[in-house]
Design a protein around this motif. Structure first.
Motif, short mmCIF file in Angstrom:
data_model
loop_
_atom_site.label_atom_id
_atom_site.label_comp_id
_atom_site.label_asym_id
_atom_site.label_seq_id
_atom_site.Cartn_x
_atom_site.Cartn_y
_atom_site.Cartn_z
N SER A 97 7.40 1.32 -3.64
CA SER A 97 6.81 0.30 -2.77
C SER A 97 7.89 -0.46 -2.01
O SER A 97 7.67 -0.87 -0.86
CB SER A 97 5.93 -0.65 -3.58
OG SER A 97 6.68 -1.29 -4.59
N ASP A 139 7.77 -1.08 1.96
CA ASP A 139 7.84 -2.44 2.51
C ASP A 139 9.01 -2.61 3.46
O ASP A 139 8.87 -3.20 4.54
CB ASP A 139 7.92 -3.47 1.38
CG ASP A 139 6.66 -3.53 0.53
OD1 ASP A 139 5.61 -3.02 0.98
OD2 ASP A 139 6.73 -4.08 -0.59
N GLN A 141 2.62 6.07 0.19
CA GLN A 141 3.37 5.83 -1.04
C GLN A 141 3.01 6.93 -2.03
O GLN A 141 2.11 6.82 -2.84
CB GLN A 141 3.07 4.46 -1.63
CG GLN A 141 4.01 4.14 -2.79
CD GLN A 141 3.84 2.74 -3.32
OE1 GLN A 141 3.28 1.87 -2.69
NE2 GLN A 141 4.35 2.52 -4.53
#
Length: 193
Positions: A58, A62, A81
């Motif tokens: 993640s 991000d 993801q």
């Protein structure tokens, strides 16, 4: 010295991709990391193309979202993801045989957890699937690193796999530094058009 060589490896990968990826094209960043290759691909395909990006972390997703929103907000990028081994499942079937560029930057996420690394089995599965998604004259670039646990074995497995691809269908080049033990290297696979 390795930083200079790493920079040269990545510049070489970008040069090969630039020759194959057109405005409005389809591209995949199989390991988005901090998003630099994803941004590069998005800028090449422009607002009419699409880039798919894969990463299991993640933090990588991000970081890439933040980079894209500041540098290429209008470029269509779909971040997933998941491991790159699932690209066959995650991509629209209508794009099979139409992807012009696929980039792999193996190893670990720079600035992230160095214990989370790409794995040989998932990498080989993703590479094999990539050859089927690649368009004629399309290119796969694979940046390889041997300085982390499992990196040497992954590099050897990727090079062995690539060397067995049918020469009637693919051209393969391996860029490497011969006098440095853990220098990164680059495998380029181009599908004949």
């Amino acid at each position: 010295m390795f930083i200079l060589h790493l920079h040269a490896i990545l510049k070489t990968a970008h040069a090969y991709v630039k020759q194959s990826l057109s405005k409005g094209g389809i591209a995949i960043d199989a390991t988005v990391g901090n998003g630099h290759d994803t941004l590069f691909l998005a800028q090449l395909v422009g607002s009419e193309g699409i880039v798919f990006g894969f990463d299991i972390q993640s933090l990588a997703i991000d970081s890439t979202l933040a980079l894209l929103s500041s540098q290429a907000p209008s470029h269509p990028v779909k971040l997933i993801q998941a491991s790159h081994q699932y690209l066959e499942k995650e991509l629209p079937q209508s794009y099979k045989g139409k992807v012009e560029a696929i980039m792999f930057n193996l190893g670990y996420l720079p600035g992230g957890n160095k214990e989370l690394v790409t794995k040989t089995t998932s990498t080989l599965a993703a590479l094999q699937a990539s050859t089927e998604w690649l368009a004629p004259s399309g290119v796969i670039t694979v940046a390889l690193y041997t300085g982390h646990p499992g990196g040497k074995e992954e590099t050897e497995a990727v090079v062995a796999w690539a060397s067995h691809l049918a020469p009637q269908q693919f051209d393969i080049v391996w860029h490497q530094m011969l006098n440095r033990k853990h220098a990164p290297s680059l495998v380029i696979i181009q599908k004949k058009g």
